[in-house]
Design a protein around this motif. Sequence first.
Motif, mmCIF file in Angstrom:
data_model
loop_
_atom_site.group_PDB
_atom_site.id
_atom_site.type_symbol
_atom_site.label_atom_id
_atom_site.label_comp_id
_atom_site.label_asym_id
_atom_site.label_seq_id
_atom_site.Cartn_x
_atom_site.Cartn_y
_atom_site.Cartn_z
ATOM 1 N N VAL A 90 41.210 47.817 37.976
ATOM 2 C CA VAL A 90 39.602 48.293 38.668
ATOM 3 C C VAL A 90 39.424 47.176 39.214
ATOM 4 C CG1 VAL A 90 37.455 49.063 37.572
ATOM 5 C CG2 VAL A 90 39.068 49.753 36.414
ATOM 6 N N ALA A 91 38.987 46.175 38.807
ATOM 7 C CA ALA A 91 38.745 45.283 39.592
ATOM 8 C C ALA A 91 39.416 44.538 41.238
ATOM 9 C CB ALA A 91 38.414 43.831 39.165
ATOM 10 N N SER A 92 40.887 45.644 41.105
ATOM 11 C CA SER A 92 41.584 45.306 41.954
ATOM 12 C C SER A 92 41.461 46.345 42.694
ATOM 13 C CB SER A 92 43.456 44.573 41.312
ATOM 14 O OG SER A 92 43.690 45.592 42.408
ATOM 15 N N LEU A 93 40.952 46.675 42.509
ATOM 16 C CA LEU A 93 41.240 48.593 43.166
ATOM 17 C C LEU A 93 39.202 48.335 43.773
ATOM 18 C CD1 LEU A 93 42.451 51.702 41.121
ATOM 19 C CD2 LEU A 93 42.852 50.595 42.811
ATOM 20 N N GLU A 150 30.889 43.439 42.307
ATOM 21 C CA GLU A 150 30.891 44.727 42.389
ATOM 22 C C GLU A 150 32.589 44.685 41.909
ATOM 23 O OE1 GLU A 150 31.706 47.508 45.234
ATOM 24 O OE2 GLU A 150 29.587 46.520 46.239
ATOM 25 N N ALA A 151 33.420 43.092 41.953
ATOM 26 C CA ALA A 151 34.616 42.883 41.500
ATOM 27 C C ALA A 151 34.792 42.658 40.044
ATOM 28 C CB ALA A 151 35.191 42.004 41.624
ATOM 29 N N LEU A 199 35.212 55.081 40.648
ATOM 30 C CA LEU A 199 35.879 54.677 40.867
ATOM 31 C C LEU A 199 36.934 54.387 40.866
ATOM 32 C CD1 LEU A 199 37.304 57.201 43.175
ATOM 33 C CD2 LEU A 199 36.702 55.914 45.140
ATOM 34 N N ALA A 200 37.195 53.239 40.595
ATOM 35 C CA ALA A 200 38.146 52.750 40.903
ATOM 36 C C ALA A 200 38.076 52.969 38.756
ATOM 37 C CB ALA A 200 38.393 51.119 41.412
ATOM 38 N N ASP A 201 37.581 53.084 38.006
ATOM 39 C CA ASP A 201 37.718 53.018 36.800
ATOM 40 C C ASP A 201 38.710 54.463 36.502
ATOM 41 O OD1 ASP A 201 37.809 52.919 33.911
ATOM 42 O OD2 ASP A 201 35.575 53.765 33.703
ATOM 43 N N LYS A 202 38.000 55.510 37.133
ATOM 44 C CA LYS A 202 38.410 56.756 36.957
ATOM 45 C C LYS A 202 40.155 56.602 37.992
ATOM 46 C CE LYS A 202 34.947 57.220 34.973
ATOM 47 N NZ LYS A 202 35.038 57.102 32.869
ATOM 48 N N LEU A 203 39.738 56.067 38.955
ATOM 49 C CA LEU A 203 41.345 56.611 39.314
ATOM 50 C C LEU A 203 42.122 55.287 38.447
ATOM 51 C CD1 LEU A 203 43.290 56.995 41.927
ATOM 52 C CD2 LEU A 203 43.009 54.994 43.265
ATOM 53 N N PRO A 221 40.210 56.512 50.830
ATOM 54 C CA PRO A 221 41.946 56.045 50.316
ATOM 55 C C PRO A 221 41.680 56.839 48.850
ATOM 56 C CG PRO A 221 41.392 54.509 52.201
ATOM 57 C CD PRO A 221 40.288 55.006 51.999
ATOM 58 N N ALA A 222 40.900 56.092 48.553
ATOM 59 C CA ALA A 222 40.488 55.987 46.522
ATOM 60 C C ALA A 222 39.976 56.990 46.419
ATOM 61 C CB ALA A 222 39.864 54.798 46.395
#
Length: 221
Positions: free
Chosen positions: A45-48, A58-59, A134-138, A191-192
Motif C-alpha cells: 500500500v505504501a509503495s502504491l 500519505e505513505a 485506492l492503494a489499499d483496495k487495489l 493509472p491506479a
Amino acid sequence: MPESFTDTPLLTARFDAALHYATEHHRLQLRKGTPVPYTAHLLAVASLVLEMHGDEDEAIGGLLHDVVEDGGGREALAFIEREFGAAVAAIVLANSDTVDGVEVAGGGRRWFDRKQAYLDGFPAKTPAALRVSLADKLHNARSILIDYRTHGDDVWARFNQTQGLATRLYYRELALGFERERGRLGEFAQPAVDELRRTVDAITALAVEHQGPDSRTLFAG
C-alpha cells in the motif's frame, strides 16, 4: 539511464518509525487464508501511494491504515496523532471501518452497513485519504484475483462466503466510487484507478466462468 537522486529525501526518520510501529502491531498477523505476513500488504500500500506521487504523510498513512481497525482502536489513533501528526491520523481514521477494533465477520447486514458507510464517505474524504484507500483496495483486489485464478471458488471461504458475491459487489462499488472521484485523486493516481477497474472486471469475468452470471451487479440491486 543512470539512477536519479534528490537532495531532499521524501522519506525521513518518521517513515522509518511508522514502519517499525506497523510491523510491531501486525507482527503476528497473516493475510487471510495465507502464510503471508500482513506487513507485506502494508508495504504494498505504501509503495502504491508513493507511485501515485503521494507525500510522506500519505505513505505513512498507507503503513498505518489498518492499525486502528485491527485492534488498536482509539488508543492507537491517539498515538498516531501524537507521534506522526494530525494529517496522518486523519488518513488512518478515514480508512478505518471501525474505530474500536470490533470486527464484524461474514456477509450479513452489519457487514453491508459498514461497507456502504465506507462507500458513502468517499465525497468527504480528502484526496490524500482517497489515494491511500485506492492503494489499499487495489492491492487487495490484485491479491483476490491472483488467488481466485489459483484456487477457484475456494478462495471465498476466507471471507466466510461460498461464492464471494458480497465481496465482489463491494469491489464493483469501490471501482465506481474511485471513478467518480477521479478528478480529486490527481494526475498520477489515474493509472491506479484504471487498474482497479481492470482487476475488478477480471474478477467478475472469472466468477461468470465458475458460477454463471451474478443475480446482482451492485449493492443497490
